[in-house]
Design an enzyme around this catalytic site. Structure first.
Site, short mmCIF file in Angstrom:
data_model
loop_
_atom_site.label_atom_id
_atom_site.label_comp_id
_atom_site.label_asym_id
_atom_site.label_seq_id
_atom_site.Cartn_x
_atom_site.Cartn_y
_atom_site.Cartn_z
NE ARG A 11 89.75 -19.74 -5.67
CZ ARG A 11 89.17 -19.53 -6.83
NH1 ARG A 11 89.48 -18.47 -7.53
NH2 ARG A 11 88.27 -20.36 -7.30
CG MET A 12 85.53 -18.49 -0.52
SD MET A 12 85.89 -16.81 0.04
CE MET A 12 85.04 -16.78 1.60
CG HIS A 154 82.02 -7.11 -10.66
ND1 HIS A 154 80.78 -6.54 -10.64
CD2 HIS A 154 82.15 -7.80 -9.51
CE1 HIS A 154 80.17 -6.89 -9.50
NE2 HIS A 154 80.98 -7.65 -8.80
CE LYS A 158 79.87 -10.24 -12.20
NZ LYS A 158 79.79 -11.61 -11.71
P1 NAD Z 1 87.88 -23.51 -4.21
O1 NAD Z 1 87.79 -24.45 -5.34
O2 NAD Z 1 89.14 -22.71 -4.04
O3 NAD Z 1 87.63 -24.28 -2.82
C1 NAD Z 1 86.68 -25.27 -2.66
C2 NAD Z 1 87.30 -26.32 -1.74
O4 NAD Z 1 86.29 -27.27 -1.39
C3 NAD Z 1 88.43 -27.10 -2.43
O5 NAD Z 1 89.58 -27.08 -1.61
C4 NAD Z 1 87.87 -28.50 -2.59
O6 NAD Z 1 88.84 -29.51 -2.48
C5 NAD Z 1 86.90 -28.55 -1.42
N1 NAD Z 1 85.89 -29.61 -1.55
C6 NAD Z 1 85.17 -29.95 -2.63
N2 NAD Z 1 84.39 -31.00 -2.33
C7 NAD Z 1 84.61 -31.32 -1.04
C8 NAD Z 1 84.12 -32.31 -0.16
N3 NAD Z 1 83.25 -33.21 -0.58
N4 NAD Z 1 84.56 -32.33 1.12
C9 NAD Z 1 85.46 -31.43 1.55
N5 NAD Z 1 85.99 -30.48 0.75
C10 NAD Z 1 85.56 -30.42 -0.52
O7 NAD Z 1 86.62 -22.54 -4.35
P2 NAD Z 1 86.31 -21.19 -3.57
O8 NAD Z 1 86.68 -20.03 -4.42
O9 NAD Z 1 86.84 -21.26 -2.20
O10 NAD Z 1 84.72 -21.22 -3.56
C11 NAD Z 1 84.02 -22.28 -2.96
C12 NAD Z 1 82.52 -22.03 -3.07
O11 NAD Z 1 82.16 -20.85 -2.35
C13 NAD Z 1 82.04 -21.78 -4.49
O12 NAD Z 1 80.77 -22.36 -4.66
C14 NAD Z 1 81.94 -20.26 -4.56
O13 NAD Z 1 81.02 -19.79 -5.53
C15 NAD Z 1 81.43 -19.98 -3.19
N6 NAD Z 1 81.59 -18.59 -2.72
C16 NAD Z 1 80.55 -18.06 -2.06
C17 NAD Z 1 80.63 -16.80 -1.51
C18 NAD Z 1 79.49 -16.28 -0.68
O14 NAD Z 1 79.57 -15.16 -0.13
N7 NAD Z 1 78.41 -17.06 -0.52
C19 NAD Z 1 81.81 -16.04 -1.66
C20 NAD Z 1 82.88 -16.63 -2.35
C21 NAD Z 1 82.77 -17.91 -2.88
#
Ligand code: NAD
Length: 266
Positions: A11-12, A154, A158
């Site tokens: 997603r991110m 939120h 949540k």
């Molecule tokens: P998501 O599950 O949609 O996406 C994560 C992606 O990472 C998946 O496509 C997965 O296949 C991939 N992945 C996992 N292990 C991997 C690896 N070893 N090599 C390559 N790709 C790999 O999750 P998301 O909602 O996109 O969130 C991802 C992370 O970002 C979470 O930890 C979330 O809490 C964090 N997040 C942080 C912020 C911030 O501002 N810091 C904001 C939003 C989300």
């Protein structure tokens, strides 16, 4: 500057592709995913519903690091030490948005930060980080005759309260006042509470609908009230902030940095 995205189909990850394409001063180096991912081989442009970019999702993170100046990681905790090692091997800056990191993951980042610039933040929204800095500053200027109250809202799904960001805002206010949040925090009020204790930092939580995230910090005294507020309406803000952090690493000395460093707050 060439920016690579690991976990590019997440997603991110998709938000990050868009954010890199929209930002000035950088180009997309490519994107990787974990082996076996359904999006393997897909064009990065098609992944975000745009025209093909001629860059395909691969499973070779090592090759991605080799052609990037900075890599952004919003993946999963277990992937973080692997990417930290690759960053050191290839001397590539790292931006880490992945949350839920355990001490071992943080140690891997600290070790990498001896060789390359690493920016880590649990919230990459520029607005939220600005709000944290402004809250710290306001609390420094305004004495205890100003009551601090933190209000957050939120979506209905949540499960924790107050939000991590609300607590971080409480920490920022406490830091500005040179107080310890644990000693002054008033997280719940119910029934006959008695009058408000001077110096307390209060929290109030609202839940409902699809609200992405809203935070307000109120400084109230007799005769006036100051309110600092932030409203998030899309997760794209996290991607935008992460790309800004990646650009900021250019020419930066090795070290472990936060968005506070990126935005220049003391
Ligand atoms: P998501 O599950 O949609 O996406 C994560 C992606 O990472 C998946 O496509 C997965 O296949 C991939 N992945 C996992 N292990 C991997 C690896 N070893 N090599 C390559 N790709 C790999 O999750 P998301 O909602 O996109 O969130 C991802 C992370 O970002 C979470 O930890 C979330 O809490 C964090 N997040 C942080 C912020 C911030 O501002 N810091 C904001 C939003 C989300």
């Amino acid at each position: 500057m060439k920016i690579g995205i690991v976990g590019a189909a997440g997603r991110m990850g998709r938000m990050l592709i868009e954010a890199v394409l929209a930002a000035k001063g950088c180009e997309l180096a490519g994107g990787s995913e974990q082996p076996g991912h359904a999006a393997m081989g897909d064009d990065l442009g098609a992944l975000i519903g745009a025209k093909p970019l001629g860059l395909k999702i691969g499973d070779d993170a090592k090759a991605l690091f080799a052609r990037s100046d900075a890599v952004i990681d919003f993946t999963a905790p277990a992937a973080v030490p692997v990417h930290a090692k690759l960053a050191v091997e290839r001397k590539v800056a790292l931006v880490i948005g992945t949350t839920g990191l355990a001490p071992a993951h943080l140690e891997a980042l600290a070790a990498a930060a001896k060789t390359v610039a690493v920016v880590r933040s649990a919230n990459f929204s520029i607005g939220v980080n600005l709000l944290l800095g402004l809250t710290r500053q306001a609390a420094r200027v305004l004495d205890e005759s100003y009551d601090v109250e933190i209000l957050e809202m939120h979506h209905r799904h949540k499960v924790d309260a107050p939000s991590g960001t609300a607590l971080a805002l409480g920490e920022a206010a406490a830091e500005g006042r040179q107080a310890e949040l644990a000693k002054v925090s008033q997280r719940v009020r119910d029934g006959h509470t008695g009058p408000r204790r001077s110096g307390d930092i209060g929290f109030a939580t609202l839940r409902g609908g699809d609200v992405v995230g809203e935070h307000a910090v109120i400084f109230a005294t007799e005769g006036e009230r100051i309110e600092l507020a932030h409203k998030a309406s899309t997760r794209a803000i996290f991607a935008k902030g992460a790309v800004r952090a990646a650009l900021w690493t250019q020419g930066r000395k090795p070290g472990l940095y936060s968005m506070r460093d990126v935005l220049g707050f003391v």
